[in-house]
Scaffold this active site. Structure first.
Site, PDB file in Angstrom:
ATOM      1  N   TRP A   1       0.687  -1.065   0.019  1.00  0.00           N
ATOM      2  CA  TRP A   1       0.099  -0.192   0.071  1.00  0.00           C
ATOM      3  C   TRP A   1       0.975   1.336   0.053  1.00  0.00           C
ATOM      4  O   TRP A   1       0.328   2.428  -0.322  1.00  0.00           O
ATOM      5  CB  TRP A   1      -0.800  -0.171   1.176  1.00  0.00           C
ATOM      6  N   ASN A   2       2.384   1.120   0.408  1.00  0.00           N
ATOM      7  CA  ASN A   2       2.899   2.589   0.604  1.00  0.00           C
ATOM      8  C   ASN A   2       3.376   3.270  -0.633  1.00  0.00           C
ATOM      9  O   ASN A   2       3.098   4.520  -0.567  1.00  0.00           O
ATOM     10  CB  ASN A   2       4.178   2.157   1.390  1.00  0.00           C
TER      11      ASN A   2
ATOM     12  N   LYS B   1      -2.722  -8.470  -7.015  1.00  0.00           N
ATOM     13  CA  LYS B   1      -3.437  -8.936  -5.845  1.00  0.00           C
ATOM     14  C   LYS B   1      -2.829  -7.570  -5.071  1.00  0.00           C
ATOM     15  O   LYS B   1      -1.541  -7.585  -4.424  1.00  0.00           O
ATOM     16  CB  LYS B   1      -3.060 -10.179  -5.065  1.00  0.00           C
ATOM     17  N   HIS B   2      -3.597  -6.191  -4.868  1.00  0.00           N
ATOM     18  CA  HIS B   2      -3.072  -5.373  -4.148  1.00  0.00           C
ATOM     19  C   HIS B   2      -3.365  -5.413  -2.700  1.00  0.00           C
ATOM     20  O   HIS B   2      -4.064  -6.227  -2.303  1.00  0.00           O
ATOM     21  CB  HIS B   2      -3.638  -4.057  -4.942  1.00  0.00           C
ATOM     22  N   ALA B   3      -2.848  -4.612  -1.922  1.00  0.00           N
ATOM     23  CA  ALA B   3      -3.255  -4.476  -0.504  1.00  0.00           C
ATOM     24  C   ALA B   3      -4.647  -4.031  -0.160  1.00  0.00           C
ATOM     25  O   ALA B   3      -5.088  -3.284  -0.921  1.00  0.00           O
ATOM     26  CB  ALA B   3      -2.162  -3.438   0.211  1.00  0.00           C
ATOM     27  N   SER B   4      -5.146  -4.723   0.842  1.00  0.00           N
ATOM     28  CA  SER B   4      -6.572  -4.408   0.831  1.00  0.00           C
ATOM     29  C   SER B   4      -7.088  -3.338   1.322  1.00  0.00           C
ATOM     30  O   SER B   4      -8.171  -2.932   1.214  1.00  0.00           O
ATOM     31  CB  SER B   4      -6.961  -5.587   2.109  1.00  0.00           C
TER      32      SER B   4
ATOM     33  N   SER C   1       6.400  -7.495   3.358  1.00  0.00           N
ATOM     34  CA  SER C   1       7.142  -8.035   4.511  1.00  0.00           C
ATOM     35  C   SER C   1       7.963  -9.224   4.354  1.00  0.00           C
ATOM     36  O   SER C   1       7.551  -9.956   3.333  1.00  0.00           O
ATOM     37  CB  SER C   1       6.171  -8.131   5.825  1.00  0.00           C
TER      38      SER C   1
ATOM     39  N   GLU D   1      10.992  -8.216  -3.259  1.00  0.00           N
ATOM     40  CA  GLU D   1      11.520  -6.986  -2.553  1.00  0.00           C
ATOM     41  C   GLU D   1      10.743  -6.666  -1.315  1.00  0.00           C
ATOM     42  O   GLU D   1       9.642  -6.524  -1.159  1.00  0.00           O
ATOM     43  CB  GLU D   1      11.267  -5.730  -3.385  1.00  0.00           C
TER      44      GLU D   1
ATOM     45  N   CYS E   1      10.333   1.049   2.180  1.00  0.00           N
ATOM     46  CA  CYS E   1      11.347  -0.008   2.440  1.00  0.00           C
ATOM     47  C   CYS E   1      12.802   0.439   2.360  1.00  0.00           C
ATOM     48  O   CYS E   1      13.590   0.217   2.734  1.00  0.00           O
ATOM     49  CB  CYS E   1      11.327  -1.297   1.472  1.00  0.00           C
TER      50      CYS E   1
ATOM     51  N   GLU F   1      12.863  -3.101  11.547  1.00  0.00           N
ATOM     52  CA  GLU F   1      12.742  -2.018  10.624  1.00  0.00           C
ATOM     53  C   GLU F   1      11.792  -1.225  11.103  1.00  0.00           C
ATOM     54  O   GLU F   1      10.488  -1.630  11.702  1.00  0.00           O
ATOM     55  CB  GLU F   1      11.981  -2.797   9.279  1.00  0.00           C
TER      56      GLU F   1
END
Length: 453
Positions: free
Chosen positions: A129-130, A153-156, A206, A227, A261, A358
């Site tokens: 999502w970032n 498949k993107h972040a929800s 992650s 990544e 990241c 992190e």
């Protein structure tokens, strides 16, 4: 599936998730589309990608505001993200054919021997999502232009962005099935990746998610590029230009509200420059404007989710308890939205959470070291290996230090960044494989040896 504005904590819109039947139909469309798409001349695919860049630029403000609304990125940075997506499309629209041209090899006089590059099929992209547009286009521009088809498949929490990207490719004239958004949860990834119609996968996210995707792909013998996280070292040597180093350090850490990241997270400063760096860096961070991400003057917006604020604060408190000095911030902000104060920790012990984990938010950790050798040792004392930045007025010295750092990329007198012209990726727990440039477009192809005698 619902998107929520992290600055207001109010729901934005609800979306209907795709069912098992929807997923199966999407996979079948992708398989059919691939047979036609791969057969088209690469010059035609390049032209289509150029059309994507045009669509992005013509609707840049709309897409930027969607990004800001769904994940809280300051609007100026959201505009830059859309512009960068157009740039990567234009880069591959110009260079894809050259990057994938046949490579002739010297063998025997009687043989015409070469390596040819052919697409694999449907590639699943599990994206975060970032950077909800950039991460997708960083994958899609080279992968689709090489002749593959893409499944996203993107972040929800950014479903609106996911569907908008699918619409961009459709508006640019891509055939149905060449790029498809799947509105599914993380629990569906294993099933999709295991399907025989999916040939490879890429993930940005992650460590945990990367391990799960790699495990499934490994079992089914499918190519992956990962990544993952990073805890990027930013080395300030005794001969660094502190004016430029401090100014860049603020951007390198606090851009995208620190949710990156590749952001600089560990500032490793030689003792001769340490006190001045800490003072000047802290003063510069204190000048950042925290506020509504839709406002032009905002530098720091909200974190994407409330739980991220809780996790970040635990890391800050744990680091202070371990002996770090709190120079600035260190608290949740008392306002609506998922806001955390820009924070600077100094004299951070190597066992503190800010040193070992992190930190995904507006928190910088500063470490003092005796000399260059200790700076390199501390930089490498991490399970991560994504990117590093080195600051010195001696370019040769910077290159020597850069060669010693255990990361996928090193930037001397520049912040770590992803640029379409150079390959990007990590080592160790930061993943494997490369994106962008020639190396990136050659990840999801069959490097076929062709010997004609």
């Amino acid at each position: 599936m619902q998107s929520t504005n992290p600055a207001t904590e109010r729901p934005v819109r609800e979306y209907e998730s795709h069912s098992d039947g929807d997923i199966d139909e999407a996979l079948e469309r992708a398989t059919t589309a691939f047979e036609d798409w791969r057969a088209r001349p690469i010059e035609e695919r390049q032209t289509k990608l150029g059309d994507v860049a045009t669509v992005l630029r013509e609707n840049a403000e709309e897409y930027a505001r969607l990004i800001t609304t769904e994940m809280g990125k300051p609007i100026a940075e959201a505009r830059s993200e859309v512009e960068k997506c157009a740039w990567v499309c234009e880069y591959y629209a110009e260079h894809a054919a050259a990057h994938l041209s046949d490579e002739r090899l010297a063998t025997i006089p009687e043989a015409d021997t070469k390596v040819v590059y052919e697409p694999l099929g449907a590639v699943l992209a599990v994206m975060p999502w970032n950077y909800p547009f950039w991460q997708v286009f960083r994958f899609a521009a080279p992968t689709l232009t090489a002749g593959n088809v893409g499944l996203l498949k993107h972040a929800s929490n950014v479903p609106g962005c996911a569907l908008a990207i699918e619409e961009i490719f459709a508006e640019a004239g891509y055939p149905e099935g060449v790029f498809t958004t799947l509105l599914v949860g993380s629990s569906d990834v294993e099933r999709v990746l295991a399907d025989d119609r999916v040939k490879a996968a890429t993930l940005t996210g992650s460590e945990y998610a990367g391990r799960k995707v790699a495990e499934t792909a490994g079992y089914h013998l499918k190519k992956t590029v990962l990544e993952l996280g990073g805890s990027g070292p930013f080395l300030v040597l005794d001969d660094a230009d502190l004016d430029t180093a401090v100014e860049t350090a603020v951007t390198a850490r606090y851009m995208n509200t620190g949710q990156s990241c590749i952001a600089a997270k560990r500032f490793i400063v030689v003792d001769d420059a340490y006190d001045e760096f800490v003072d000047r860096f802290t003063a510069a961070v204190a000048e950042l404007t925290v506020g509504d991400p839709a406002a032009e003057e905002t530098d720091i917006g909200p974190l994407a989710k409330g739980k991220f604020v809780d996790e970040l604060h635990e890391q800050v408190e744990g680091s202070i308890e371990a002996g770090a000095s709190l120079e600035l911030g260190g608290e949740r902000l008392d306002r609506t939205g998922h806001y955390y104060a820009p924070t600077v920790l100094a004299d951070v012990p190597r066992s503190a959470p800010a040193a070992c984990e992190e930190t995904f938010g507006p928190v910088a950790a500063v470490f003092g070291v005796d000399d260059e050798r200790e700076a390199v040792d501390l930089a490498n004392d991490s399970r991560f290996g994504l990117g590093a930045s080195v600051w010195t007025e001696d370019r040769d010295r910077g290159e020597q230090v850069g060669r010693q750092l255990e990361t996928g990329s090193v930037f001397v007198n520049e912040l770590v960044k992803s640029d379409p012209r150079v390959p990007f990726g990590g080592i160790k727990a930061s993943g494997y494989g490369r994106e962008l440039s020639k190396q990136g477009i050659r990840e999801f192809v069959n490097r076929k040896t062709l010997w004609v005698q």
